[in-house]
Design an enzyme around this catalytic site. Structure first.
Site, PDB file in Angstrom:
ATOM      1  N   ARG A 101      -9.353  -5.226   1.503  1.00  0.00           N
ATOM      2  CA  ARG A 101     -10.351  -5.209   2.576  1.00  0.00           C
ATOM      3  C   ARG A 101     -10.154  -4.084   3.580  1.00  0.00           C
ATOM      4  O   ARG A 101     -10.950  -3.944   4.503  1.00  0.00           O
ATOM      5  CB  ARG A 101     -10.337  -6.557   3.318  1.00  0.00           C
ATOM      6  CG  ARG A 101     -10.740  -7.731   2.430  1.00  0.00           C
ATOM      7  CD  ARG A 101     -10.611  -9.042   3.195  1.00  0.00           C
ATOM      8  NE  ARG A 101     -11.055 -10.172   2.398  1.00  0.00           N
ATOM      9  CZ  ARG A 101     -10.319 -10.786   1.490  1.00  0.00           C
ATOM     10  NH1 ARG A 101      -9.086 -10.366   1.259  1.00  0.00           N
ATOM     11  NH2 ARG A 101     -10.798 -11.807   0.798  1.00  0.00           N
ATOM     12  N   CYS A 120      -5.802 -24.083 -23.144  1.00  0.00           N
ATOM     13  CA  CYS A 120      -4.638 -24.898 -23.515  1.00  0.00           C
ATOM     14  C   CYS A 120      -3.458 -24.718 -22.569  1.00  0.00           C
ATOM     15  O   CYS A 120      -2.475 -25.456 -22.663  1.00  0.00           O
ATOM     16  CB  CYS A 120      -4.203 -24.589 -24.948  1.00  0.00           C
ATOM     17  SG  CYS A 120      -3.407 -22.968 -25.169  1.00  0.00           S
ATOM     18  N   ASP A 162       2.222  -8.423  -7.506  1.00  0.00           N
ATOM     19  CA  ASP A 162       2.856  -7.251  -8.114  1.00  0.00           C
ATOM     20  C   ASP A 162       4.356  -7.385  -8.345  1.00  0.00           C
ATOM     21  O   ASP A 162       4.979  -6.497  -8.933  1.00  0.00           O
ATOM     22  CB  ASP A 162       2.590  -6.005  -7.262  1.00  0.00           C
ATOM     23  CG  ASP A 162       2.958  -6.194  -5.792  1.00  0.00           C
ATOM     24  OD1 ASP A 162       4.000  -6.832  -5.504  1.00  0.00           O
ATOM     25  OD2 ASP A 162       2.208  -5.705  -4.920  1.00  0.00           O
ATOM     26  N   ASN A 209       0.176  -6.038  11.156  1.00  0.00           N
ATOM     27  CA  ASN A 209      -0.961  -5.705  10.301  1.00  0.00           C
ATOM     28  C   ASN A 209      -1.775  -4.593  10.947  1.00  0.00           C
ATOM     29  O   ASN A 209      -1.955  -4.565  12.171  1.00  0.00           O
ATOM     30  CB  ASN A 209      -1.861  -6.934  10.096  1.00  0.00           C
ATOM     31  CG  ASN A 209      -2.819  -6.754   8.933  1.00  0.00           C
ATOM     32  OD1 ASN A 209      -2.404  -6.528   7.799  1.00  0.00           O
ATOM     33  ND2 ASN A 209      -4.112  -6.846   9.194  1.00  0.00           N
ATOM     34  N   HIS A 258      -0.425 -16.617  -5.058  1.00  0.00           N
ATOM     35  CA  HIS A 258      -1.549 -16.230  -5.909  1.00  0.00           C
ATOM     36  C   HIS A 258      -1.121 -15.820  -7.310  1.00  0.00           C
ATOM     37  O   HIS A 258      -1.876 -15.179  -8.030  1.00  0.00           O
ATOM     38  CB  HIS A 258      -2.343 -15.098  -5.236  1.00  0.00           C
ATOM     39  CG  HIS A 258      -2.991 -15.512  -3.957  1.00  0.00           C
ATOM     40  ND1 HIS A 258      -3.525 -14.622  -3.052  1.00  0.00           N
ATOM     41  CD2 HIS A 258      -3.202 -16.748  -3.420  1.00  0.00           C
ATOM     42  CE1 HIS A 258      -4.026 -15.283  -2.014  1.00  0.00           C
ATOM     43  NE2 HIS A 258      -3.843 -16.566  -2.226  1.00  0.00           N
ATOM     44  N   SER A 310      -4.657  -9.837   6.081  1.00  0.00           N
ATOM     45  CA  SER A 310      -5.797  -9.991   6.996  1.00  0.00           C
ATOM     46  C   SER A 310      -5.913 -11.400   7.536  1.00  0.00           C
ATOM     47  O   SER A 310      -6.665 -11.651   8.484  1.00  0.00           O
ATOM     48  CB  SER A 310      -7.094  -9.618   6.270  1.00  0.00           C
ATOM     49  OG  SER A 310      -7.331 -10.518   5.190  1.00  0.00           O
ATOM     50  N   THR A 353       0.823  -1.216   0.000  1.00  0.00           N
ATOM     51  CA  THR A 353       0.000   0.000   0.000  1.00  0.00           C
ATOM     52  C   THR A 353       0.855   1.263   0.000  1.00  0.00           C
ATOM     53  O   THR A 353       0.485   2.262  -0.610  1.00  0.00           O
ATOM     54  CB  THR A 353      -0.956   0.025   1.208  1.00  0.00           C
ATOM     55  OG1 THR A 353      -0.202  -0.157   2.413  1.00  0.00           O
ATOM     56  CG2 THR A 353      -1.994  -1.082   1.099  1.00  0.00           C
ATOM     57  N   GLN A 397       1.057 -13.310  -0.986  1.00  0.00           N
ATOM     58  CA  GLN A 397      -0.248 -13.320  -1.635  1.00  0.00           C
ATOM     59  C   GLN A 397      -0.309 -12.246  -2.717  1.00  0.00           C
ATOM     60  O   GLN A 397      -1.293 -12.167  -3.444  1.00  0.00           O
ATOM     61  CB  GLN A 397      -1.341 -13.068  -0.594  1.00  0.00           C
ATOM     62  CG  GLN A 397      -1.448 -14.150   0.470  1.00  0.00           C
ATOM     63  CD  GLN A 397      -2.358 -13.738   1.607  1.00  0.00           C
ATOM     64  OE1 GLN A 397      -1.930 -13.096   2.557  1.00  0.00           O
ATOM     65  NE2 GLN A 397      -3.623 -14.105   1.514  1.00  0.00           N
TER      66      GLN A 397
END
Length: 279
Positions: A46, A144, A116, A232, A133, A208, A38, A113
């Site tokens: 979220r 394919c 970027d 966090n 991810h 989160s 961020t 996760q």
């Protein structure tokens, strides 16, 4: 620097404990989420200013069944990819802190996760990063399996193809990211599991801890005997089992923890067996 005693964003005892854990740890595994990026201008999902918080309808772009069934959703997804903030973002101090941790020889693996690639762009060895991810920098055909650079697909979008099909088979093309409803790469999962079981300190930063199976690595680490530090801004479901929970900005938190002086202690966090069995 005194932490967590003036503004209510943390607890001084947690800061002291986190610094001690980093000082004692000899093998650290980290899990990072959107909160790490961020400060680089990439919004999370979220949080108070998250993409889904501001626009709940945007979440449908990440549902694989909707993506396959609805051409309009695919067109909107391609517009979103073309405008993604990752193309202009630069690594921040939180990303660089993990590079410093790796250079100290104590980072076993970084599970992320994020899609970027800012960890890699900060200088972290690509072999050290496990992208749970996937990545936005590649495309994959859902029919394919052909892959290619995202830049080539976005050039086609800019040239007037709102939903560019696979050039190999004409199938549906998407970013090489894991959407809701898709399975994670089993090889990546196995590597992540080994790294989680073979650490004495597990650090969860900017996540989160509500998306599985990624969040499950926290529980696995604790059950295997590792200490847990959570960094966090918002509460997570695993705060109660963490050794320390820190709420302050990651661009401040992570560099300070990584710089904590090493403690040569006769009582390490965890006793290891034969290193050749670590995986």
């Amino acid at each position: 620097m005194q932490r967590g005693t003036a503004d209510g964003t943390g607890d001084g005892a947690d800061w002291q404990r986190a610094r001690e854990l980093f000082g004692r740890a000899r093998r650290i595994t980290a899990l990072t989420g959107a909160g790490v990026s961020t400060a680089s201008g990439i919004p999370d999902f979220r949080g108070p200013n998250g993409v889904w918080t501001k626009n709940p309808a945007a979440q449908r772009l990440t549902d694989i069944d909707t993506y396959i069934a609805d051409p309009q959703v695919r067109e909107e997804a391609w517009r979103s990819r073309a405008e993604h903030s990752a193309w202009h973002a630069e690594p921040n101090a939180a990303h660089r802190a993990f590079v410093d941790l790796d250079r100290s020889g104590r980072l076993g693996a970084l599970l992320t996760q994020n899609i970027d690639e800012l960890h890699q762009r900060a200088g972290l060895d690509r072999d050290r990063v496990l992208e749970l991810h996937g990545t936005i920098y590649r495309t994959v055909c859902l029919d394919c399996g052909a892959t290619g650079p995202m830049s080539a697909a976005l050039e086609r979008v800019a040239a007037g193809e709102p939903d560019p099909p696979c050039r190999s088979c004409g199938g549906i093309l998407k970013s090489a990211t894991v959407s809701f409803g898709q399975s994670l790469d089993p090889d990546v999962l196995r590597s992540a599991q080994r790294a989680t079981l073979n650490c004495d300190l597990f650090v969860a930063a900017g996540t989160s801890l509500t998306v599985y199976p990624a969040a499950g690595f926290v529980e696995l680490a604790v059950k295997a005997g590792a200490a847990l530090v959570i960094c966090n801004a918002e509460p997570t479901p695993y705060d109660d089992v963490a050794s320390a929970v820190l709420r302050e900005p990651l661009v401040e938190v992570l560099p300070e923890l990584v710089a904590a002086p090493l403690i040569d202690s006769p009582n390490p966090l965890r006793t290891w067996g034969d290193p050749s069995t670590w995986g």
